[in-house]
Design a protein around this motif. Structure first.
Motif, PDB file in Angstrom:
ATOM      1  N   ARG A  60      28.935  32.804  33.463  1.00  0.00           N
ATOM      2  CA  ARG A  60      28.694  31.448  33.991  1.00  0.00           C
ATOM      3  C   ARG A  60      29.630  31.132  35.148  1.00  0.00           C
ATOM      4  NH1 ARG A  60      28.849  27.309  29.313  1.00  0.00           N
ATOM      5  NH2 ARG A  60      28.964  25.987  31.135  1.00  0.00           N
ATOM      6  N   LYS A  61      30.887  31.532  35.043  1.00  0.00           N
ATOM      7  CA  LYS A  61      31.875  31.234  36.092  1.00  0.00           C
ATOM      8  C   LYS A  61      31.806  32.205  37.261  1.00  0.00           C
ATOM      9  CE  LYS A  61      35.127  29.142  32.890  1.00  0.00           C
ATOM     10  NZ  LYS A  61      36.376  29.300  32.157  1.00  0.00           N
ATOM     11  N   ASN A  62      31.309  33.419  37.003  1.00  0.00           N
ATOM     12  CA  ASN A  62      31.262  34.459  38.036  1.00  0.00           C
ATOM     13  C   ASN A  62      29.865  35.064  38.107  1.00  0.00           C
ATOM     14  OD1 ASN A  62      34.316  34.693  38.528  1.00  0.00           O
ATOM     15  ND2 ASN A  62      34.139  34.981  36.320  1.00  0.00           N
ATOM     16  N   PRO A  63      28.894  34.329  38.666  1.00  0.00           N
ATOM     17  CA  PRO A  63      27.527  34.846  38.702  1.00  0.00           C
ATOM     18  C   PRO A  63      27.402  36.049  39.641  1.00  0.00           C
ATOM     19  CG  PRO A  63      27.676  32.797  39.918  1.00  0.00           C
ATOM     20  CD  PRO A  63      29.002  33.025  39.267  1.00  0.00           C
ATOM     21  N   ASN A  64      26.308  36.769  39.487  1.00  0.00           N
ATOM     22  CA  ASN A  64      25.938  37.895  40.340  1.00  0.00           C
ATOM     23  C   ASN A  64      26.894  39.085  40.203  1.00  0.00           C
ATOM     24  OD1 ASN A  64      23.895  38.875  42.036  1.00  0.00           O
ATOM     25  ND2 ASN A  64      25.256  38.706  43.801  1.00  0.00           N
ATOM     26  N   GLN A  65      27.401  39.317  39.009  1.00  0.00           N
ATOM     27  CA  GLN A  65      28.263  40.472  38.747  1.00  0.00           C
ATOM     28  C   GLN A  65      27.493  41.506  37.946  1.00  0.00           C
ATOM     29  OE1 GLN A  65      31.479  40.627  39.942  1.00  0.00           O
ATOM     30  NE2 GLN A  65      31.001  38.679  40.923  1.00  0.00           N
ATOM     31  N   ARG A  66      27.737  42.774  38.261  1.00  0.00           N
ATOM     32  CA  ARG A  66      27.130  43.870  37.504  1.00  0.00           C
ATOM     33  C   ARG A  66      28.081  44.317  36.404  1.00  0.00           C
ATOM     34  NH1 ARG A  66      26.108  45.456  42.673  1.00  0.00           N
ATOM     35  NH2 ARG A  66      27.321  47.379  42.500  1.00  0.00           N
ATOM     36  N   VAL A  67      27.572  45.139  35.474  1.00  0.00           N
ATOM     37  CA  VAL A  67      28.337  45.575  34.306  1.00  0.00           C
ATOM     38  C   VAL A  67      29.631  46.268  34.718  1.00  0.00           C
ATOM     39  CG1 VAL A  67      28.327  47.125  32.316  1.00  0.00           C
ATOM     40  CG2 VAL A  67      26.340  45.737  32.798  1.00  0.00           C
TER      41      VAL A  67
END
Length: 108
Positions: A60-67
């Motif tokens: 929620r705080k850091n959108p658009n992150q991959r695994v």
């Protein structure tokens, strides 16, 4: 809480006292393993649920992150994150947006 079924046995104490007829009363709880496992499972599940909650908060705080990035940031193995992400996706809380190369996870 589980209801216990008591099973009682009389066991003869055989450490040199056989002639005196000393008996010990031994009580077994037939579902002891269930009681023990309940406590273990609660501890494990709490740890997993806390991990999933922290992952959801991170997404929620850091959108658009991959695994791979999330794994390095949170210091959690990728395989664990993949299981947790699957659970969050099944609960319809997150989604992957974008291509495989440039996309990332977003909270719904």
């Amino acid at each position: 809480m589980l209801e216990t079924n008591r099973v009682e046995y009389k066991a003869k104490y055989t450490d040199g006292l056989e002639k005196e007829g000393i008996f010990l009363k031994v009580v077994f709880f037939s579902n002891y393993d269930e009681i023990k496992n309940e406590g273990i499972n609660e501890g494990i599940n709490e740890g997993i649920n806390e991990g999933i909650s922290s992952l959801y908060g991170y997404i929620r705080k850091n959108p658009n992150q991959r695994v791979s990035h999330i794994s390095k940031s949170l210091n959690i193995p990728q395989k664990t994150l993949e299981r947790w992400i699957k659970q969050l996706k099944d609960e319809n809380k997150i989604e992957y947006i974008g291509s495989k190369k440039t996309g990332g996870y977003h909270a719904k």
